[in-house]
Design an enzyme around this catalytic site. Structure first.
Site, mmCIF file in Angstrom:
data_model
loop_
_atom_site.group_PDB
_atom_site.id
_atom_site.type_symbol
_atom_site.label_atom_id
_atom_site.label_comp_id
_atom_site.label_asym_id
_atom_site.label_seq_id
_atom_site.Cartn_x
_atom_site.Cartn_y
_atom_site.Cartn_z
ATOM 1 N N LYS A 43 25.104 39.415 42.471
ATOM 2 C CA LYS A 43 24.815 38.141 41.803
ATOM 3 C C LYS A 43 24.780 36.991 42.806
ATOM 4 O O LYS A 43 25.395 37.071 43.888
ATOM 5 C CB LYS A 43 25.867 37.881 40.734
ATOM 6 C CG LYS A 43 27.285 37.818 41.276
ATOM 7 C CD LYS A 43 28.323 37.535 40.202
ATOM 8 C CE LYS A 43 28.737 38.753 39.422
ATOM 9 N NZ LYS A 43 29.922 38.558 38.566
ATOM 10 N N ARG A 79 21.863 33.269 39.042
ATOM 11 C CA ARG A 79 22.355 33.076 37.665
ATOM 12 C C ARG A 79 22.096 31.644 37.186
ATOM 13 O O ARG A 79 21.432 30.865 37.851
ATOM 14 C CB ARG A 79 23.859 33.351 37.624
ATOM 15 C CG ARG A 79 24.250 34.731 38.132
ATOM 16 C CD ARG A 79 23.891 35.782 37.118
ATOM 17 N NE ARG A 79 24.438 37.089 37.479
ATOM 18 C CZ ARG A 79 25.633 37.543 37.100
ATOM 19 N NH1 ARG A 79 26.460 36.769 36.423
ATOM 20 N NH2 ARG A 79 26.018 38.757 37.424
ATOM 21 N N CYS A 108 41.992 39.030 35.216
ATOM 22 C CA CYS A 108 41.911 39.927 36.373
ATOM 23 C C CYS A 108 41.490 39.087 37.573
ATOM 24 O O CYS A 108 41.184 37.907 37.420
ATOM 25 C CB CYS A 108 40.920 41.067 36.102
ATOM 26 S SG CYS A 108 39.197 40.628 36.394
ATOM 27 N N CYS A 163 39.546 32.477 31.133
ATOM 28 C CA CYS A 163 38.374 33.331 30.934
ATOM 29 C C CYS A 163 38.501 34.103 29.627
ATOM 30 O O CYS A 163 39.549 34.119 28.994
ATOM 31 C CB CYS A 163 38.239 34.297 32.099
ATOM 32 S SG CYS A 163 39.461 35.629 32.025
ATOM 33 N N CYS A 197 36.244 41.878 27.282
ATOM 34 C CA CYS A 197 35.954 42.146 28.695
ATOM 35 C C CYS A 197 36.529 43.483 29.137
ATOM 36 O O CYS A 197 37.739 43.701 29.076
ATOM 37 C CB CYS A 197 36.500 41.030 29.581
ATOM 38 S SG CYS A 197 36.187 41.378 31.305
HETATM 39 FE FE1 SRM Z 1 32.502 36.494 35.266
HETATM 40 C C1 SRM Z 1 32.265 39.840 35.350
HETATM 41 C C2 SRM Z 1 32.806 36.598 31.945
HETATM 42 C C3 SRM Z 1 32.002 33.194 35.195
HETATM 43 C C4 SRM Z 1 33.179 36.321 38.632
HETATM 44 N N1 SRM Z 1 32.460 37.986 33.891
HETATM 45 C C5 SRM Z 1 32.309 39.312 34.131
HETATM 46 C C6 SRM Z 1 32.122 40.101 32.829
HETATM 47 C C7 SRM Z 1 30.671 40.209 32.564
HETATM 48 C C8 SRM Z 1 32.819 41.475 32.783
HETATM 49 C C9 SRM Z 1 32.070 42.705 33.215
HETATM 50 O O1 SRM Z 1 31.468 42.717 34.289
HETATM 51 O O2 SRM Z 1 32.146 43.686 32.464
HETATM 52 C C10 SRM Z 1 32.835 39.148 31.868
HETATM 53 C C11 SRM Z 1 32.409 39.220 30.392
HETATM 54 C C12 SRM Z 1 33.585 38.971 29.499
HETATM 55 C C13 SRM Z 1 33.253 38.821 28.067
HETATM 56 O O3 SRM Z 1 33.680 39.678 27.265
HETATM 57 O O4 SRM Z 1 32.602 37.847 27.692
HETATM 58 C C14 SRM Z 1 32.677 37.831 32.593
HETATM 59 N N2 SRM Z 1 32.303 35.176 33.825
HETATM 60 C C15 SRM Z 1 32.560 35.386 32.513
HETATM 61 C C16 SRM Z 1 32.578 34.074 31.734
HETATM 62 C C17 SRM Z 1 32.039 34.209 30.311
HETATM 63 C C18 SRM Z 1 34.020 33.544 31.729
HETATM 64 C C19 SRM Z 1 34.333 32.399 30.813
HETATM 65 O O5 SRM Z 1 35.445 32.438 30.295
HETATM 66 O O6 SRM Z 1 33.542 31.488 30.629
HETATM 67 C C20 SRM Z 1 31.730 33.209 32.678
HETATM 68 C C21 SRM Z 1 30.254 33.279 32.384
HETATM 69 C C22 SRM Z 1 29.469 32.433 33.326
HETATM 70 C C23 SRM Z 1 28.012 32.298 32.999
HETATM 71 O O7 SRM Z 1 27.715 31.665 31.988
HETATM 72 O O8 SRM Z 1 27.176 32.774 33.760
HETATM 73 C C24 SRM Z 1 32.014 33.881 34.013
HETATM 74 N N3 SRM Z 1 32.476 35.056 36.683
HETATM 75 C C25 SRM Z 1 32.373 33.715 36.415
HETATM 76 C C26 SRM Z 1 32.756 32.951 37.558
HETATM 77 C C27 SRM Z 1 32.825 31.434 37.635
HETATM 78 C C28 SRM Z 1 31.550 30.840 38.123
HETATM 79 O O9 SRM Z 1 30.547 31.535 38.264
HETATM 80 O O10 SRM Z 1 31.536 29.641 38.346
HETATM 81 C C29 SRM Z 1 33.105 33.865 38.547
HETATM 82 C C30 SRM Z 1 33.661 33.523 39.945
HETATM 83 C C31 SRM Z 1 32.663 32.951 40.876
HETATM 84 C C32 SRM Z 1 32.010 34.029 41.676
HETATM 85 O O11 SRM Z 1 31.090 34.650 41.170
HETATM 86 O O12 SRM Z 1 32.448 34.282 42.795
HETATM 87 C C33 SRM Z 1 32.923 35.179 37.981
HETATM 88 N N4 SRM Z 1 32.643 37.895 36.784
HETATM 89 C C34 SRM Z 1 32.999 37.623 38.074
HETATM 90 C C35 SRM Z 1 33.146 38.862 38.788
HETATM 91 C C36 SRM Z 1 33.540 39.014 40.282
HETATM 92 C C37 SRM Z 1 32.401 38.878 41.179
HETATM 93 C C38 SRM Z 1 32.765 39.166 42.619
HETATM 94 O O13 SRM Z 1 32.270 38.484 43.497
HETATM 95 O O14 SRM Z 1 33.539 40.085 42.882
HETATM 96 C C39 SRM Z 1 32.887 39.895 37.852
HETATM 97 C C40 SRM Z 1 32.924 41.401 38.106
HETATM 98 C C41 SRM Z 1 31.723 41.901 38.812
HETATM 99 O O15 SRM Z 1 30.728 41.202 38.980
HETATM 100 O O16 SRM Z 1 31.793 43.057 39.219
HETATM 101 C C42 SRM Z 1 32.586 39.244 36.604
HETATM 102 FE FE1 SF4 Z 2 38.437 37.443 32.902
HETATM 103 FE FE2 SF4 Z 2 38.339 39.356 34.752
HETATM 104 FE FE3 SF4 Z 2 37.014 39.645 32.495
HETATM 105 FE FE4 SF4 Z 2 36.223 37.809 34.239
HETATM 106 S S1 SF4 Z 2 36.173 39.995 34.553
HETATM 107 S S2 SF4 Z 2 36.371 37.586 32.000
HETATM 108 S S3 SF4 Z 2 38.218 37.194 35.120
HETATM 109 S S4 SF4 Z 2 39.245 39.469 32.719
#
Ligand code: SRM
Ligand code: SF4
Length: 574
Positions: A217, A150, A484, A439, A445
């Site tokens: 990822k 990413r 979450c 977040c 989301c």
């Molecule tokens: Fe995230 C999924 C938003 C950083 C761990 N994340 C999602 C999704 C796409 C929901 C979905 O799968 O349907 C969210 C979209 C919400 C929306 O409506 O915008 C979402 N993640 C975000 C953002 C926008 C949060 C924010 O408030 O800024 C961040 C975008 C980052 C980017 O620009 O690439 C974001 N997500 C992160 C981080 C922090 C980081 O990367 O430093 C994490 C935790 C670190 C990690 O990956 O371990 C993170 N997101 C997840 C996960 C759990 C992954 C796992 O290992 O289990 C999901 C769910 C999944 O992948 O199944 C997820």
């Molecule tokens: Fe927040 Fe969970 Fe949605 Fe990530 S997946 S944006 S932690 S509610």
């Protein structure tokens, strides 16, 4: 290669693996799905592939019930993520992103925790125009999501311009090196020449990823001590810049196997800290990253997606296994890790003069949401700044924004626009608020169990007087919320953190390290606002009375015996 631990049996590949294999390098039937006039949605399989192209199909959850009553299909819309390594863009690029937000999205820009841009509410019919406009200014949405590497994070360092330049260049090279090579993106979105599958067959289309891409990822972040703003220990691959006496980049300490996400009720899933395994020189870093990604490609769990992140690949086999495997693939060995020291993971706000003589202004944008609302017309203000600014914009890892490289001549003008449009370097915000992240969660989301971005500001408003009364108004406490346990605002590195459990209910965690070097632990489960406040108030008061000079909140709650210490995610649930 000797396995150091017996491995859990791997079941058959998950359905996503099958979709990837059949996709012909991420093409699937996306083109047809996009053109289907009957629905604002795309097919299930294409939606899995869409992520690799930087987008998720969503529906507005605020409208779900109403539309269901009216027997309408959900209000399908798309989230689009634009990535730029280290979150650096030019004023020209800013203006295009701004224009896109107005034309195709909901008129807002959302800066993310990984230094990317998100747009919400784009209709299927406008996806192609949106992506094309992004690419026209040399930005991309490819690999912003999906089972690939990413956005590469990088310390935006407004202090040492020369160091930023060098470290940022490596972050960009890493990003480019690990970009998927398939032509599908160009074909689908940019009307690139179609490459017949047969032409691609036989050749190594994806020399790093192969046909099935990664099991999950993969994330890389580059830190420049003493700032750990990228939360380097939360990354699959964390790189810690090591500087020589003359501020020259000597290389990177290499840390592997961090991550945040977990699932409730499944203790086999847990947040984990990356572990430092050695040091490499700058010109070796691409090879280290490539081989690391390939090890995860070959050994990650392709059966259970919840267990497919790199952290589990390593923890199941032991870190020694990984080091051996990496050294074998490299054909050389990492050097011993070099000393380093982090002292914080937050942003430092306001104006600073860089060592190139130019000025940098870090603006506080609560939870990264940029919009025009009431007297705060952030969207318009930043547009006006972009029109006169000749430097760059840098997204911070804490959802904030740096107006970078402002010349002395332009500084007054930029400052006047900041004032005029209600932007702020955080002068009137509490230190607690400036140390917070939340977040996105509701309404977009699909995985949110509770509010986050829309609720955290209110909760902070109730905690601020508690801290002020305790005489801790100037104390920075890293506080984070997610809707979450997926961990998108890296909550398990918060000194105080909340993860959504149900509407209005959160798990409360305490005790992470101020510099992002220790995980927290759950203190209370499934509590509402009243209990959050009645739980935290006495702890905050105790901290005010009993803390040692300079002692951070996260360290205090451990010393005071309120919560246990967590340096290893495998003990997170103990
Ligand atoms: Fe995230 C999924 C938003 C950083 C761990 N994340 C999602 C999704 C796409 C929901 C979905 O799968 O349907 C969210 C979209 C919400 C929306 O409506 O915008 C979402 N993640 C975000 C953002 C926008 C949060 C924010 O408030 O800024 C961040 C975008 C980052 C980017 O620009 O690439 C974001 N997500 C992160 C981080 C922090 C980081 O990367 O430093 C994490 C935790 C670190 C990690 O990956 O371990 C993170 N997101 C997840 C996960 C759990 C992954 C796992 O290992 O289990 C999901 C769910 C999944 O992948 O199944 C997820
Ligand atoms: Fe927040 Fe969970 Fe949605 Fe990530 S997946 S944006 S932690 S509610």
């Amino acid at each position: 290669m000797a396995h150091h631990k017996p491995l859990p049996p791997q079941g058959p590949p998950s359905d996503v693996e099958d979709i990837k294999v059949r996709s012909n390098y991420l093409r699937g039937t996306l083109e047809e799905s996009l053109l289907d006039p009957i629905t604002g949605a795309i097919s299930h399989d294409d939606n899995r592939l869409m992520k690799f192209h930087g987008s998720y199909m969503q529906d507005d959850r605020d409208l779900r019930n109403e539309r269901q009553k009216q027997k309408l299909e959900p209000a399908y819309q798309f989230m689009l993520r634009v990535r730029a390594p280290g979150g650096v863009v030019t004023p020209e690029q800013w203006l295009v992103l701004d224009g896109m937000a107005q034309k195709y999205a909901n008129g807002q820009i959302r800066l993310t925790t990984r230094q990317s841009f998100q747009f919400h509410g784009i209709l299927k019919w406008n996806m192609k125009s949106s992506i094309r406009e992004v690419n026209d200014v040399l930005l991309t949405t490819l690999a912003a999501c999906g089972d690939v590497n990413r956005n590469v994070m990088c310390n935006p360092n407004p202090y040492q311009s020369d160091v930023h330049g060098e470290v940022y260049a490596w972050a960009s090279k890493l990003s480019q090196h690990l970009e998927p090579a398939t032509k599908a993106y160009h074909e689908i979105w940019l009307d690139g020449e179609k490459v017949l599958p047969t032409e691609e067959e036989g050749k190594e289309v994806e020399p790093i990823y192969g046909k099935v891409y990664l099991p999950r990822k993969f994330k890389i972040g580059v830190a420049v001590p003493p700032s750990n703003d990228v939360d380097v220990f939360s990354q699959d691959l964390g790189l810690i810049a090591v500087l020589g006496g003359d501020n020259k980049l000597l290389g990177f300490n290499v840390a592997v196997g961090g991550g945040m996400g977990m699932s409730y009720g499944d203790p086999k899933t847990y947040p984990q800290l990356a572990r430092v395994i050695g040091f490499c020189r700058p010109e070796q870093v691409l090879e280290v990253a490539e081989k690391t990604v390939m090890i995860q490609r070959d050994h990650g769990d392709r059966s259970v997606r919840k267990h497919a992140r790199f952290k589990y690949t390593i923890d199941d086999r032991g870190i020694e296994w990984f080091i051996e495997e990496l050294h074998e693939r490299l054909g050389w060995k990492l050097e011993a890790e070099r000393p380093y020291k982090f002292d914080h993971n937050g942003d430092r706000y306001g104006w600073v003069k860089g060592n190139n003589g130019k000025w940098h202004l870090t603006l506080f944008l609560e939870n990264g949401r940029i919009k025009d609302e009431g007297s705060a017309r952030q969207m318009t203000g930043l547009r006006e700044i972009a029109r006169v600014h000749t430097g760059d914009f840098r997204l911070t890892p804490n959802q904030n924004l740096i107006i970078g490289n402002v010349t002395t001549q332009k500084k007054k003008k930029v400052e006047a626009l900041v004032q005029e449009y209600g932007l702020t370097g955080g002068e009137h915000n509490s230190v607690l608020r400036k140390s917070s992240m939340a977040c996105v969660a509701l309404p977009t989301c699909g995985l949110a169990m509770a509010e986050s971005e829309r609720y955290m500001p209110d909760l902070l408003g109730k905690l601020e007087p508690v801290l002020a009364e305790a005489g801790l108004g100037d104390e920075s406490i890293v506080i984070r919320m997610t809707g979450c346990p997926n961990g998108c605002a890296r909550p398990f590195l918060g000194e105080i953190a909340f993860t959504g459990k149900a509407p209005g209910k959160y798990n409360l965690y305490l005790g992470a390290g101020f510099a992002g070097d220790r995980l927290n632990k759950m203190y209370k489960e499934n509590i509402g606002e009243e209990e959050i406040l009645s739980t935290l108030t006495p702890i905050i008061n105790q901290y005010a009375q009993e803390r040692h000079d300079g002692e951070h909140f996260g360290d205090f709650v451990i010393r005071a015996g309120i919560i246990g210490k967590t340096y290893d995610g495998t003990n997170f649930h103990d």
